[in-house]
Design a protein around this motif. Structure first.
Motif, PDB file in Angstrom:
ATOM      1  N   ILE A 152     -11.342   0.447   0.098  1.00  0.00           N
ATOM      2  CA  ILE A 152     -11.113  -0.750   0.712  1.00  0.00           C
ATOM      3  C   ILE A 152     -10.459  -1.782  -0.051  1.00  0.00           C
ATOM      4  CG2 ILE A 152     -13.063  -0.711   2.531  1.00  0.00           C
ATOM      5  CD1 ILE A 152     -14.367  -2.972   1.074  1.00  0.00           C
ATOM      6  N   PHE A 153     -10.694  -1.627  -1.403  1.00  0.00           N
ATOM      7  CA  PHE A 153     -10.191  -2.775  -2.414  1.00  0.00           C
ATOM      8  C   PHE A 153      -8.394  -2.344  -2.466  1.00  0.00           C
ATOM      9  CE2 PHE A 153     -14.194  -3.390  -5.029  1.00  0.00           C
ATOM     10  CZ  PHE A 153     -14.669  -3.971  -4.043  1.00  0.00           C
ATOM     11  N   SER A 154      -8.319  -0.794  -2.628  1.00  0.00           N
ATOM     12  CA  SER A 154      -6.917  -0.333  -2.539  1.00  0.00           C
ATOM     13  C   SER A 154      -6.110  -0.622  -1.441  1.00  0.00           C
ATOM     14  CB  SER A 154      -7.002   1.249  -2.809  1.00  0.00           C
ATOM     15  OG  SER A 154      -7.649   1.463  -4.265  1.00  0.00           O
ATOM     16  N   GLU A 155      -6.877  -0.230  -0.348  1.00  0.00           N
ATOM     17  CA  GLU A 155      -6.076  -0.429   1.095  1.00  0.00           C
ATOM     18  C   GLU A 155      -5.741  -1.722   1.613  1.00  0.00           C
ATOM     19  OE1 GLU A 155      -7.505   2.121   4.008  1.00  0.00           O
ATOM     20  OE2 GLU A 155      -7.308   4.112   2.764  1.00  0.00           O
ATOM     21  N   TYR A 156      -6.916  -2.503   1.414  1.00  0.00           N
ATOM     22  CA  TYR A 156      -6.805  -3.812   2.212  1.00  0.00           C
ATOM     23  C   TYR A 156      -6.693  -5.128   1.083  1.00  0.00           C
ATOM     24  CZ  TYR A 156      -9.471  -1.640   5.999  1.00  0.00           C
ATOM     25  OH  TYR A 156      -9.827  -0.773   6.975  1.00  0.00           O
ATOM     26  N   GLY A 157      -6.842  -4.604  -0.128  1.00  0.00           N
ATOM     27  CA  GLY A 157      -6.398  -5.767  -1.129  1.00  0.00           C
ATOM     28  C   GLY A 157      -5.464  -5.381  -1.880  1.00  0.00           C
ATOM     29  N   GLU A 158      -5.036  -4.039  -1.771  1.00  0.00           N
ATOM     30  CA  GLU A 158      -3.637  -3.531  -2.644  1.00  0.00           C
ATOM     31  C   GLU A 158      -4.009  -3.982  -4.158  1.00  0.00           C
ATOM     32  OE1 GLU A 158      -0.640  -5.594  -0.379  1.00  0.00           O
ATOM     33  OE2 GLU A 158      -0.141  -3.925   0.393  1.00  0.00           O
ATOM     34  N   GLU A 159      -5.289  -3.862  -4.528  1.00  0.00           N
ATOM     35  CA  GLU A 159      -5.723  -4.187  -5.900  1.00  0.00           C
ATOM     36  C   GLU A 159      -5.524  -2.897  -6.692  1.00  0.00           C
ATOM     37  OE1 GLU A 159      -6.935  -5.282  -8.981  1.00  0.00           O
ATOM     38  OE2 GLU A 159      -7.112  -7.035  -7.690  1.00  0.00           O
ATOM     39  N   ARG A 160      -4.892  -3.097  -8.012  1.00  0.00           N
ATOM     40  CA  ARG A 160      -4.640  -1.908  -8.798  1.00  0.00           C
ATOM     41  C   ARG A 160      -5.809  -1.306  -9.952  1.00  0.00           C
ATOM     42  NH1 ARG A 160      -0.489  -3.931 -13.457  1.00  0.00           N
ATOM     43  NH2 ARG A 160      -1.181  -6.165 -13.521  1.00  0.00           N
ATOM     44  N   SER A 244       0.645  -9.010   4.389  1.00  0.00           N
ATOM     45  CA  SER A 244       1.402  -8.101   4.767  1.00  0.00           C
ATOM     46  C   SER A 244       0.829  -6.872   5.528  1.00  0.00           C
ATOM     47  CB  SER A 244       2.064  -7.317   3.370  1.00  0.00           C
ATOM     48  OG  SER A 244       1.120  -6.865   2.660  1.00  0.00           O
ATOM     49  N   LEU A 245      -0.476  -6.738   5.408  1.00  0.00           N
ATOM     50  CA  LEU A 245      -1.218  -5.591   6.029  1.00  0.00           C
ATOM     51  C   LEU A 245      -1.100  -5.791   7.709  1.00  0.00           C
ATOM     52  CD1 LEU A 245      -4.055  -5.110   3.461  1.00  0.00           C
ATOM     53  CD2 LEU A 245      -2.139  -3.770   3.899  1.00  0.00           C
TER      54      LEU A 245
END
Length: 311
Positions: A152-160, A244-245
């Motif tokens: 969820i951090f990657s998909e919804y937050g685009e957190e690297r 953007s999501l």
């Protein structure tokens, strides 16, 4: 009554897009402070009908007072995701005029301390738009597996730095549950490298958790598809998204239902039904310079508009 603050983003542009006419049925999916609803009501009175949804009692209380003189308004305390069920209960078959989605959380929600949306104010991990829901940010942070958190951090937050943050959360909660916003924010800061950035290191993770708690993206997609069954010929969908999501979901739904053919390239005969929508604007409309000065968060807002072209 709690003071309710909500800046109505792109008020004129979003309502102008609906081409409001007296006597038709309109829907405001997020009543909020009542800014969009009030402008719609002014344009469709005395015979038009507006159905406004909200799940936030503070919003309903504030807007009910603001709009108390309008007799053609129905306020529904329910999620817009249940629009089909609500329309059935109200005995309304079609949206004959248009429907407006303002997908942004209100300033009130994001700054009211006990709601737990902000990492700058100590509060319980909450982040629920619907305070009647049993599922909160606390559940995400303290019960999701490390892999689920990374996802969820990657998909919804685009957190690297999703993997580092998820690992730190799991290690911390083994000792004791993570209970507050500031506790989580501090953990995120301490588990990620110091990077020069205009935004706080916890911003993307908090966005991701909020989206997960409220199932925002799936709700938008499902509801847009549900609404297509309720639109009358000529009715308009006006959608303001704030990241953007969300915008990508709206763009994809609009594109799919405005495309004439979905056949594979090697298919000889097309049996696709006619498109349901016609795009009013191919590129999103953005907030004006004047609005950006008045309300800087408007910079992320994007407005997409489509018209129903099926009979």
């Amino acid at each position: 009554m709690t003071e309710f603050n909500h800046y109505t983003v792109m008020k004129n542009e979003a309502v102008d897009a609906l081409e409001c006419k007296d006597g038709l049925v309109y829907v405001d999916c997020t009543l909020g402070g009542g800014g969009h609803s009030e402008l719609i009501l002014k344009r469709i009175s005395p015979n038009g009908k507006l159905i406004s949804f909200d799940i936030d009692q503070d919003a309903i209380d504030a807007a009910s007072e603001r709009l108390k003189d309008y007799k053609n308004l129905t306020i529904v305390k329910n999620s817009y995701t249940n629009i089909k069920e609500v329309f059935s209960q109200l005995g309304i078959e079609k949206i004959t005029g248009g429907i407006l989605f303002d997908l942004g959380a209100s300033y009130h929600q994001l700054t009211k301390q006990e709601r737990g949306f902000s990492f700058s104010k100590e509060a319980p991990l909450d982040m629920r738009f619907n305070m009647d829901s049993d599922f909160s940010a606390y559940d995400v942070v303290n019960t999701y597996s490390e892999n689920e958190l990374v996802k969820i951090f990657s998909e919804y937050g685009e957190e690297r730095f999703s993997k580092r943050i998820a690992k730190a959360i799991v290690e911390k909660r083994r000792l004791e549950p993570i209970k507050t916003t500031t506790e989580l924010a501090e953990l995120i800061v301490n588990s990620t490298p110091k990077v020069k950035s205009a935004i706080h290191p916890a911003t993307r993770v908090f966005q991701a958790i909020r989206i997960e708690v409220n199932q925002e993206l799936q709700n938008v997609k499902n509801t847009l598809n549900d609404v297509l069954d309720l639109l009358d010929f000529g009715a308009i969908i006006s959608v303001i998204s704030f990241h953007s999501l969300e915008d990508r979901v709206v763009k994809q739904v609009f594109k799919y239902h405005s495309t004439k053919c979905h056949c594979e390239r090697n298919q000889m005969i097309c049996n696709c039904p006619p498109p349901i929508l016609e795009l009013v604007n191919k590129k999103p409309i953005m907030a004006t310079e004047q609005e950006l000065k008045e309300n800087p968060p408007s910079r992320s807002a994007k407005l997409r508009i489509a018209k129903c072209i099926r009979r």
